[in-house]
Design a protein around this motif. Sequence first.
Motif, short mmCIF file in Angstrom:
data_model
loop_
_atom_site.label_atom_id
_atom_site.label_comp_id
_atom_site.label_asym_id
_atom_site.label_seq_id
_atom_site.Cartn_x
_atom_site.Cartn_y
_atom_site.Cartn_z
N SER A 1 6.75 -4.75 0.78
CA SER A 1 6.90 -6.02 1.73
C SER A 1 6.09 -5.94 3.15
N LEU A 2 5.90 -4.48 3.61
CA LEU A 2 5.11 -4.33 4.92
C LEU A 2 3.62 -4.54 4.69
N ARG A 3 3.19 -4.74 3.59
CA ARG A 3 1.62 -4.82 3.33
C ARG A 3 1.12 -6.27 3.95
N GLN A 4 -0.13 -6.42 4.71
CA GLN A 4 -0.54 -7.39 5.00
C GLN A 4 -2.27 -7.24 4.48
N LYS A 5 -2.39 -8.46 4.21
CA LYS A 5 -4.16 -8.70 3.62
C LYS A 5 -4.98 -8.57 4.96
N ASP A 6 -4.84 -7.49 5.90
CA ASP A 6 -5.63 -7.59 7.23
C ASP A 6 -7.23 -7.52 6.99
N LEU A 7 -7.37 -7.04 5.70
CA LEU A 7 -9.00 -6.74 5.58
C LEU A 7 -9.30 -7.63 4.51
N GLU A 8 -8.77 -8.92 4.28
CA GLU A 8 -9.11 -9.83 3.18
C GLU A 8 -10.46 -10.53 3.61
N TYR A 9 -11.28 -10.44 2.48
CA TYR A 9 -12.66 -10.94 2.54
C TYR A 9 -13.83 -9.77 2.90
N LYS A 10 -13.04 -8.50 3.54
CA LYS A 10 -14.08 -7.53 3.63
C LYS A 10 -14.25 -6.53 2.18
N SER A 11 -15.31 -6.16 1.86
CA SER A 11 -15.80 -5.68 0.60
C SER A 11 -16.00 -4.21 0.76
N LEU A 12 -15.54 -3.30 -0.19
CA LEU A 12 -15.70 -1.80 -0.36
C LEU A 12 -16.31 -1.40 -1.65
N ILE B 1 -6.50 8.24 14.41
CA ILE B 1 -6.34 7.93 13.06
C ILE B 1 -5.06 8.50 12.39
N LEU B 2 -4.57 9.65 12.97
CA LEU B 2 -3.42 10.17 12.46
C LEU B 2 -2.20 9.35 12.66
N HIS B 3 -2.00 8.73 14.00
CA HIS B 3 -0.92 7.89 14.33
C HIS B 3 -1.05 6.67 13.53
N LEU B 4 -2.28 6.14 13.38
CA LEU B 4 -2.16 4.87 12.75
C LEU B 4 -1.76 5.09 11.09
N ALA B 5 -2.20 6.13 10.35
CA ALA B 5 -2.01 6.68 9.37
C ALA B 5 -0.43 6.78 9.12
N GLN B 6 0.30 7.23 10.01
CA GLN B 6 1.81 7.38 9.88
C GLN B 6 2.29 5.95 9.67
N GLU B 7 1.80 4.82 10.36
CA GLU B 7 2.21 3.36 10.20
C GLU B 7 1.77 2.99 8.69
N MET B 8 0.45 3.25 8.21
CA MET B 8 0.11 2.81 7.02
C MET B 8 0.99 3.61 5.86
#
Length: 286
Positions: A18-29, A3-10
């Motif tokens: 410009s780095l953002r991608q809609k990776d979780l499009e259609y997922k609801s929170l 989680i910590l390593h992925l968070a550093q990328e995030m």
Amino acid sequence: MTILHLAQEMKQKIDDKSLRQKDLEYKSLITLFYENSTRTKVSFNMAGLYQGMDVTDLGVATSSVQKGESLVDTAITLDKMGIDCMVIRHENSGAPGLIAKNVKASVINAGDGINEHPTQALLDFMTIYEKKGSFKGLNVTIVGDINHSRVARSNAFGLKKLGANVTFAGAGTLLSRSMEVTGAKVMYNVADAVRGADVVMGLRIQMERQNGGTFPSLREYSQIYGIDTDVFALADSEAILMHPAPVNRGVELSPELIDSSVSVIDEQVTNGVAVRMAILSLLMKK
Ligand code: CP
């Protein structure tokens, strides 16, 4: 650590759109906060939005909870609407676990009673990792209302697992010897506990979880158990100051210390979004 390593990328995506991608499009929170929050609720909202999720808040104060609907019935109702992820904060320990047993959606604990606040601990770990590079042998001193603190419990469990030494310090009325079951050392003299520490974390007095009478006055508390520049000077010369916030300025920490260069409290807030982005990504793609 995943989680910590992925968070550093995030984290890069927070500053660089410009780095953002809609990776979780259609997922609801959906956020269900039965207790007040600024940081945790908004950072989960932003973490979802930055990844393209459909985000909504139940608004407990204006929901059918006020008509007497039970916690489980509320969660099942939301589940039947096709929600993918529920983020819950509740005054009762174990509430997120109870919901998780009754719904298909992923459930994230955003703080339950005096039990745990795991995503807060993860953002704290990310901040420590960025500043110190590893956890092995680090001395982390956590000062304040430990008995009522879910942040203290989650930090102790995780930091011990990562190889750090954890010390709890505070007034005897707010820190029971039984807290040693977390693996932390318990001390009642704040100066002794801070001496040589690599990380000093202050905690708020959780007035909402106690009946009072644990200390005579806030003034006396801050004089005996508060951390100011003199007390902090006893820590390691490279030590950092942390606090999950909200901070009661002048009670658990002096205003000068909060606003000084040793404080990483603002970085904790930013890391909170990054860690929650990582958690949502891992959960939604599992
Ligand atoms: N640290 C924390 O949980 O803050 P909030 O209560 O503002 O979410």
